[in-house]
Scaffold this motif. Sequence first.
Motif, PDB file in Angstrom:
ATOM      1  N   GLU A   1     -63.510 -13.446   0.221  1.00 45.48           N
ATOM      2  CA  GLU A   1     -65.128 -13.071   0.460  1.00 45.48           C
ATOM      3  C   GLU A   1     -65.489 -13.951   1.524  1.00 45.48           C
ATOM      4  OE1 GLU A   1     -67.385 -13.208  -2.950  1.00 45.48           O
ATOM      5  OE2 GLU A   1     -66.837 -11.396  -3.739  1.00 45.48           O
TER       6      GLU A   1
ATOM      7  N   GLN B   1     -66.072  -8.729   1.693  1.00 50.05           N
ATOM      8  CA  GLN B   1     -64.554  -8.791   0.790  1.00 50.05           C
ATOM      9  C   GLN B   1     -63.644  -7.861   1.193  1.00 50.05           C
ATOM     10  OE1 GLN B   1     -64.982  -7.960  -3.481  1.00 50.05           O
ATOM     11  NE2 GLN B   1     -63.392  -9.797  -3.915  1.00 50.05           N
TER      12      GLN B   1
ATOM     13  N   THR C   1     -60.748  -6.131  -0.352  1.00 49.65           N
ATOM     14  CA  THR C   1     -60.336  -5.545  -1.770  1.00 49.65           C
ATOM     15  C   THR C   1     -59.010  -4.797  -1.610  1.00 49.65           C
ATOM     16  OG1 THR C   1     -61.677  -3.405  -1.266  1.00 49.65           O
ATOM     17  CG2 THR C   1     -62.814  -5.200  -2.533  1.00 49.65           C
TER      18      THR C   1
ATOM     19  N   GLY D   1     -58.691 -10.162  -1.792  1.00 52.10           N
ATOM     20  CA  GLY D   1     -59.635 -10.867  -2.803  1.00 52.10           C
ATOM     21  C   GLY D   1     -60.613 -11.934  -1.903  1.00 52.10           C
TER      22      GLY D   1
END
Length: 216
Positions: free
Chosen positions: A169, A120, A122, A167
């Motif tokens: 994934e 992911q 972030t 954000g």
Amino acid sequence: MATPRRRPSPAVLRRRRLVVLIAMLVAVGLVAWGSIAAVGAFRAMTAPDTAGAPTSPAGESGDAAANGTPSADASASGSASPSTSEEPTSCQPGDVVVKASTEQRQHGPEDNPVLVMTVQNTGEFDCEVNVGTGQQEFLVKSGDDRIFSTADCVADPADLDITMEPGQEETARFTWERVRSAPGCQTVAAKPRPGTYVFEAKLGNRESNVAVFELQ
């Protein structure tokens, strides 16, 4: 009067190109990393049995190499990057998180654990991360005993950069056929016994949490 057709958005055009890419990857026997990139193939790992037949690890990485059948999923979230740069930069260490999980906690004698690696972004901007076969590892341990690693038998390790939005994934699955492995793809006669095991996913220098599962 015919209604003028709207030009597809860049996101739609990107998805269409990805569909074509996936079809090409299937044709050459590679597995999809989420919906974007190839996980790659692994050499067969021999696990001797009474019939003397070799056993190779199954799953999205192993099965795809043998059968050309990809199986992975991905989900994306977050908004477009506020960055004004035309080309995304490489993801910083703190921008990418690697997570390990299994599809179920307990496995009967005939059940092969499905190991799940999730990557992911972030961070706050689009960035590139290398998910090539030279970077990834699915590692299984029991206490201090190193049981299995896909890095032991990876075939032709390669780099593969994908761009991830904030954000977003990407998820890949590997089905472990309950065999041992050793560096250099050496044959290991011993089989893992029933008990508690842990799975750790690695992507380059990034290490995941530990996912605990049981074999009966």
